[in-house]
Write an enzyme that holds these catalytic residues in place. Structure first.
Site, PDB file in Angstrom:
ATOM      1  N   ASP A 228       0.842  -1.196   0.000  1.00 20.78           N
ATOM      2  CA  ASP A 228       0.000   0.000   0.000  1.00 20.78           C
ATOM      3  C   ASP A 228       0.886   1.258   0.000  1.00 20.78           C
ATOM      4  O   ASP A 228       0.706   2.165   0.810  1.00 20.78           O
ATOM      5  CB  ASP A 228      -0.944  -0.013   1.219  1.00 20.78           C
ATOM      6  CG  ASP A 228      -1.956   1.145   1.163  1.00 20.78           C
ATOM      7  OD1 ASP A 228      -2.202   1.675   0.070  1.00 20.78           O
ATOM      8  OD2 ASP A 228      -2.494   1.516   2.229  1.00 20.78           O
TER       9      ASP A 228
ATOM     10  N   HIS B 191      -2.406   0.481  11.870  1.00 16.85           N
ATOM     11  CA  HIS B 191      -2.300  -0.930  11.493  1.00 16.85           C
ATOM     12  C   HIS B 191      -0.848  -1.327  11.218  1.00 16.85           C
ATOM     13  O   HIS B 191       0.019  -0.465  11.079  1.00 16.85           O
ATOM     14  CB  HIS B 191      -3.150  -1.217  10.251  1.00 16.85           C
ATOM     15  CG  HIS B 191      -3.012  -0.165   9.181  1.00 16.85           C
ATOM     16  ND1 HIS B 191      -3.961   0.803   8.960  1.00 16.85           N
ATOM     17  CD2 HIS B 191      -2.021   0.097   8.283  1.00 16.85           C
ATOM     18  CE1 HIS B 191      -3.572   1.606   7.974  1.00 16.85           C
ATOM     19  NE2 HIS B 191      -2.400   1.202   7.552  1.00 16.85           N
TER      20      HIS B 191
ATOM     21  N   GLN C   4      -3.393  -5.356   5.844  1.00 16.31           N
ATOM     22  CA  GLN C   4      -3.131  -4.321   6.871  1.00 16.31           C
ATOM     23  C   GLN C   4      -4.035  -4.608   8.062  1.00 16.31           C
ATOM     24  O   GLN C   4      -5.248  -4.392   7.986  1.00 16.31           O
ATOM     25  CB  GLN C   4      -3.420  -2.918   6.295  1.00 16.31           C
ATOM     26  CG  GLN C   4      -2.372  -2.459   5.289  1.00 16.31           C
ATOM     27  CD  GLN C   4      -2.831  -1.294   4.422  1.00 16.31           C
ATOM     28  OE1 GLN C   4      -3.867  -1.371   3.767  1.00 16.31           O
ATOM     29  NE2 GLN C   4      -2.068  -0.217   4.406  1.00 16.31           N
TER      30      GLN C   4
ATOM     31  N   ARG D 226       3.731  12.748  10.597  1.00 14.98           N
ATOM     32  CA  ARG D 226       2.409  12.593   9.979  1.00 14.98           C
ATOM     33  C   ARG D 226       1.764  11.328  10.540  1.00 14.98           C
ATOM     34  O   ARG D 226       2.255  10.226  10.313  1.00 14.98           O
ATOM     35  CB  ARG D 226       2.557  12.474   8.462  1.00 14.98           C
ATOM     36  CG  ARG D 226       1.238  12.258   7.703  1.00 14.98           C
ATOM     37  CD  ARG D 226       1.561  11.972   6.250  1.00 14.98           C
ATOM     38  NE  ARG D 226       0.418  11.834   5.377  1.00 14.98           N
ATOM     39  CZ  ARG D 226      -0.272  10.696   5.193  1.00 14.98           C
ATOM     40  NH1 ARG D 226       0.037   9.598   5.865  1.00 14.98           N
ATOM     41  NH2 ARG D 226      -1.261  10.668   4.334  1.00 14.98           N
TER      42      ARG D 226
ATOM     43  N   ASP E 250      -0.637   8.696  10.322  1.00 13.07           N
ATOM     44  CA  ASP E 250      -1.470   8.146   9.265  1.00 13.07           C
ATOM     45  C   ASP E 250      -2.797   7.656   9.835  1.00 13.07           C
ATOM     46  O   ASP E 250      -2.823   6.979  10.874  1.00 13.07           O
ATOM     47  CB  ASP E 250      -0.711   6.980   8.602  1.00 13.07           C
ATOM     48  CG  ASP E 250      -1.448   6.429   7.404  1.00 13.07           C
ATOM     49  OD1 ASP E 250      -1.663   7.197   6.449  1.00 13.07           O
ATOM     50  OD2 ASP E 250      -1.831   5.240   7.434  1.00 13.07           O
TER      51      ASP E 250
ATOM     52  N   GLU F 147      -3.507  12.990   9.860  1.00 12.59           N
ATOM     53  CA  GLU F 147      -4.015  12.800   8.490  1.00 12.59           C
ATOM     54  C   GLU F 147      -5.461  12.329   8.546  1.00 12.59           C
ATOM     55  O   GLU F 147      -5.753  11.151   8.369  1.00 12.59           O
ATOM     56  CB  GLU F 147      -3.123  11.792   7.740  1.00 12.59           C
ATOM     57  CG  GLU F 147      -3.463  11.652   6.282  1.00 12.59           C
ATOM     58  CD  GLU F 147      -4.168  10.357   5.899  1.00 12.59           C
ATOM     59  OE1 GLU F 147      -4.695  10.271   4.789  1.00 12.59           O
ATOM     60  OE2 GLU F 147      -4.192   9.407   6.725  1.00 12.59           O
TER      61      GLU F 147
ATOM     62  N   HIS G 182      -0.592  11.788  -2.769  1.00  7.57           N
ATOM     63  CA  HIS G 182      -0.526  10.431  -3.309  1.00  7.57           C
ATOM     64  C   HIS G 182      -1.893   9.751  -3.298  1.00  7.57           C
ATOM     65  O   HIS G 182      -2.090   8.729  -3.927  1.00  7.57           O
ATOM     66  CB  HIS G 182       0.471   9.611  -2.484  1.00  7.57           C
ATOM     67  CG  HIS G 182      -0.006   9.369  -1.081  1.00  7.57           C
ATOM     68  ND1 HIS G 182      -0.056  10.382  -0.137  1.00  7.57           N
ATOM     69  CD2 HIS G 182      -0.495   8.261  -0.482  1.00  7.57           C
ATOM     70  CE1 HIS G 182      -0.533   9.887   0.988  1.00  7.57           C
ATOM     71  NE2 HIS G 182      -0.810   8.604   0.804  1.00  7.57           N
ATOM     72  N   ASP G 183      -2.846  10.322  -2.549  1.00  4.88           N
ATOM     73  CA  ASP G 183      -4.154   9.683  -2.412  1.00  4.88           C
ATOM     74  C   ASP G 183      -5.157  10.245  -3.419  1.00  4.88           C
ATOM     75  O   ASP G 183      -4.875  11.172  -4.160  1.00  4.88           O
ATOM     76  CB  ASP G 183      -4.668   9.862  -0.980  1.00  4.88           C
ATOM     77  CG  ASP G 183      -4.060   8.824  -0.038  1.00  4.88           C
ATOM     78  OD1 ASP G 183      -3.719   7.717  -0.504  1.00  4.88           O
ATOM     79  OD2 ASP G 183      -3.917   9.127   1.167  1.00  4.88           O
TER      80      ASP G 183
ATOM     81  N   ARG H 126      -4.739   4.667  -7.692  1.00  7.31           N
ATOM     82  CA  ARG H 126      -4.005   5.827  -7.191  1.00  7.31           C
ATOM     83  C   ARG H 126      -2.596   5.866  -7.767  1.00  7.31           C
ATOM     84  O   ARG H 126      -1.948   6.905  -7.788  1.00  7.31           O
ATOM     85  CB  ARG H 126      -3.945   5.815  -5.650  1.00  7.31           C
ATOM     86  CG  ARG H 126      -5.278   6.095  -4.986  1.00  7.31           C
ATOM     87  CD  ARG H 126      -5.194   5.956  -3.480  1.00  7.31           C
ATOM     88  NE  ARG H 126      -4.823   4.612  -3.066  1.00  7.31           N
ATOM     89  CZ  ARG H 126      -4.595   4.249  -1.805  1.00  7.31           C
ATOM     90  NH1 ARG H 126      -4.684   5.141  -0.845  1.00  7.31           N
ATOM     91  NH2 ARG H 126      -4.279   3.004  -1.504  1.00  7.31           N
TER      92      ARG H 126
HETATM   93  C1  GLC Z   1      -3.658   6.914   4.579  1.00 13.29           C
HETATM   94  C2  GLC Z   1      -2.679   6.968   3.427  1.00 13.29           C
HETATM   95  C3  GLC Z   1      -3.150   6.068   2.337  1.00 13.29           C
HETATM   96  C4  GLC Z   1      -3.244   4.661   2.868  1.00 13.29           C
HETATM   97  C5  GLC Z   1      -4.112   4.603   4.142  1.00 13.29           C
HETATM   98  C6  GLC Z   1      -3.932   3.306   4.857  1.00 13.29           C
HETATM   99  O1  GLC Z   1      -4.888   7.411   4.232  1.00 13.29           O
HETATM  100  O2  GLC Z   1      -2.533   8.287   2.983  1.00 13.29           O
HETATM  101  O3  GLC Z   1      -2.305   6.110   1.220  1.00 13.29           O
HETATM  102  O4  GLC Z   1      -3.786   3.811   1.894  1.00 13.29           O
HETATM  103  O5  GLC Z   1      -3.751   5.609   5.063  1.00 13.29           O
HETATM  104  O6  GLC Z   1      -2.672   3.271   5.491  1.00 13.29           O
END
Ligand code: GLC
Length: 647
Positions: free
Chosen positions: A140, A183, A251, A281, A283, A325, A394-395, A519
């Protein structure tokens, strides 16, 4: 609130580690005592009924002491310097880029040779996408971590990361890394032990022998990747259990009802902090607490855990800021800055995800009314907290702003979103955009949008057509989008490749580790030979313009995010405008989202009781005399202006 037992506990921990003898530790000790009552009350509000509460609270105290001991003196000095600056991260001097080390520079060693390029562009803050070990094909993009402390071999090793960090320090560049809190990969040591049947490690995750509880969770939990990873649980044959896996099946969600998980992840957080990271950051923080009967997102306990992390970090690594995030509903995003007693004391940053999506909305419709309808809420950001501003990352782009904001502009929310999805996925006849729908939910028809900045702005189609005029419009749209995100306040973070106008890359389709996730179409591999060959006129002009935008941002002190933004009355629905001001500077920032010229009454510059006669446009480098109220300031199609009041 002084609590004697806590004070004694901290003193004992310091004595045990012989820290009390060194006067340089006084700052640390003072911060610890100041935050101790908050730390204990946050920790106990989650874990007070746990049978091993005392053991884990002691471990938490030791973890903080240990982190301080391991923090190199240079970082401790930097902490003090940052504390004195108060809100160092609000500065207009910072401009960022988010990038995949391998796709941008091959590996960590290669990154050092790219610092000069970034310097030239004006970027002095780097978000390195996850570099820690993550299984190929099930990574991922690095967000499925199998070892939080080992750099993945494809990037290099920890030493390379440390060297890069030192090289960045020499150039006074800031660093952001991720901590993937929610995760682990199913190859992480904890997950492997859980698979082997180790009961203690099974409690690091949400594992159930039957479908009974998973079914109850699934009844109220939305799906994140409904196409590639439907449902929220995965069957693990090795141990005959169902494990919660909200994102991909590989995950596994960590179980924060277990204090052992919290303390281990706090230690990981300090590990990153002590690498010299300036912003961490976090996540997917919205997901870290789960409760039956809820969506398992944005729960109050998730906020408690974040506040706890923040209070601990402030003690041992106070120079590190936190970015949550949270890409969720606007009202929920705001809560990650903290509320009540904790207003401005939870995450220092959030992504300006609502604003980002609303810019895409306005670009498609040419109408800024929904963007304006969202602002009263977005302006409630507490003082001292800030945004990461961006147009692409990136998302995917989620259209998660409120239906009420769409309704306030007079649109039907269902039809409006349907239009936007068709517009950006390129299925609307005449749409200049080339993108794709991401994670379409067949049950709800919800979908998000993938595609690079350039392709979504029309550069891919215009180049294929060979239309010079359409290419010029696409480039103007790219710059309009970037400019608004650079001047709205917070740290602007470019997504790598966008500064060169990279269009979508479809090679991911032939890679089985990526083809299920579109993505990857907007995560390019940078071709430096092509860049150096100098035959990419569009890329060069986007680069130069982006560089200029950053230079202008750094010149204007009013752009520092001190909560000094006010929106202009909408005299023209196509134009979004705001004023940024401090004691010695006033800057009007205007953005025309329409493909036509837009006329703005000169009164717009006077309505706040100001007698303004002259403006200097930093973008066009022209001085402008303010006209009379029945005359107009004219903005070109997709034009924008950064107007400093000079008279
Ligand atoms: C966050 C990341 C994304 C990822 C998700 C799971 O949103 O920016 O790219 O798929 O977390 O870790």
């Amino acid at each position: 609130m002084y609590q004697h037992h806590l004070h004694q506990k901290i003193k004992r921990a310091l004595e045990k580690n012989a820290l009390h003898a060194n006067p340089a530790n006084v700052n640390f000790y003072t911060r610890f005592v100041a935050n101790a009552a908050a730390i204990e009350s946050l920790f106990s509000s989650i874990y007070q009924h746990h049978p091993a509460y005392d053991l884990y609270f002691n471990q938490l105290v030791e973890t903080i002491v240990d982190a301080h001991q391991k923090r190199r003196p240079a970082l401790q000095q930097l902490d003090e310097k940052k504390l004195e600056q108060e809100g160092w991260y609000l500065s207009n001097q910072i401009a960022g880029m988010s990038l995949y080390v391998d796709r941008f520079a091959g590996n960590l060693k290669g990154m050092s040779s790219k610092l000069e390029y970034l310097n030239k562009l004006g970027v002095n803050f780097l978000h390195l996408m996850p570099v820690f070990e993550s299984p190929a094909g099930e990574s991922d993009g690095g967000y499925a971590v199998s070892d939080f402390r080992k750099v993945d071999a494809r990037f290099g090793n920890l030493g390379d990361l440390q060297k890069l960090k030192l090289a960045m320090e020499e150039k006074e560049m800031y660093l952001m890394l991720d901590i993937v809190l929610n995760h682990t990969s199913h190859h992480h040591e904890w997950a492997r032990k859980a698979k082997e049947g180790d009961k203690a490690f099974q409690q690091y995750y949400y594992m159930y022998p039957t479908r009974e509880i998973p079914d109850q969770f699934d009844a109220s939990m939305p799906e994140i990747f409904p196409e590639s990873s439907p449902g929220n649980f995965t069957y693990v044959k090795a141990c005959n259990q169902w494990v919660m896996s909200v994102f991909h099946s590989y995950q596994w969600d960590l179980n924060y009802t277990n204090p052992a998980v919290f303390v281990a992840m706090l230690d990981t957080l300090f590990f990153y902090a002590n690498l010299g990271v300036d912003i961490l950051r976090i996540d997917a923080p919205a997901f870290i607490w789960k409760q039956l009967g809820t969506t398992c997102q944005n729960l109050p306990q998730a906020h408690t855990l974040l506040r706890l992390l923040k209070q601990c970090l402030q003690v041992a690594a106070p120079g590190v800021a936190l970015l949550g995030e949270a890409i969720v509903a606007p009202r929920e995003i705001m809560k990650y800055f903290g509320e009540g007693l904790y207003a401005g004391r939870e995450c220092d940053f959030a992504y300006h995800a609502t604003q980002m999506a609303l810019q895409w909305d306005a670009l498609a419709t040419g109408d800024t009314r929904i963007m304006l309808a969202a602002q009263p809420l977005l302006l409630q950001k507490p003082k001292g907290a800030s945004w990461i501003t961006y147009t692409r990352c990136h998302d995917d782009i989620g259209l998660g702003y409120d239906d009420s904001m769409i309704a306030a502009a007079g649109f039907n929310s269902y039809e409006h979103r349907k239009f936007l999805k068709k517009y950006y996925a390129g299925s609307l006849p005449g749409s200049p955009a080339t993108g794709a729908l991401f994670s379409v939910n067949p049950k709800t028809q919800d979908a998000r949008i993938s595609g690079s900045l350039a392709s979504l702005c029309g550069l891919e189609k215009a180049s294929k057509k060979g239309s010079q005029a359409e290419r010029a419009i696409a480039i103007q749209k790219i710059l309009l989008m970037q400019a608004q995100s650079f001047f709205i306040g917070g740290i602007p973070v470019l997504f790598y490749g966008d500064e060169q106008g990279y269009t979508n890359d479809y090679s991911y389709l032939s890679d089985p580790g990526k083809s299920y996730d579109n993505r990857w179409m907007h995560r390019p591999v940078i071709d430096w030979q092509k860049w150096e060959a100098d035959d990419n006129a569009d890329g060069k002009s986007i680069f130069t313009a982006t560089q200029r935008l950053i230079q202008i941002r750094k010149k204007l002190s009013a752009i520092a995010d001190t909560g000094n933004l006010s929106w202009l009355t909408p005299h023209n629905i196509h134009v979004a405008g705001f004023i940024r001001e401090n004691t010695h500077q006033q800057v009007y920032c205007l953005f025309n989202f329409s493909p036509q010229s837009a006329y703005l009454t000169w009164y717009a510059f006077k309505e706040k009781g100001k007698s303004i006669t002259r403006l200097y446009d930093h973008w066009t480098e022209q001085t402008i005399a303010v006209g009379s109220d029945h005359d107009y300031f004219i903005l070109q199609p997709y034009g924008f202006h950064i107007l400093e009041v000079t008279g």
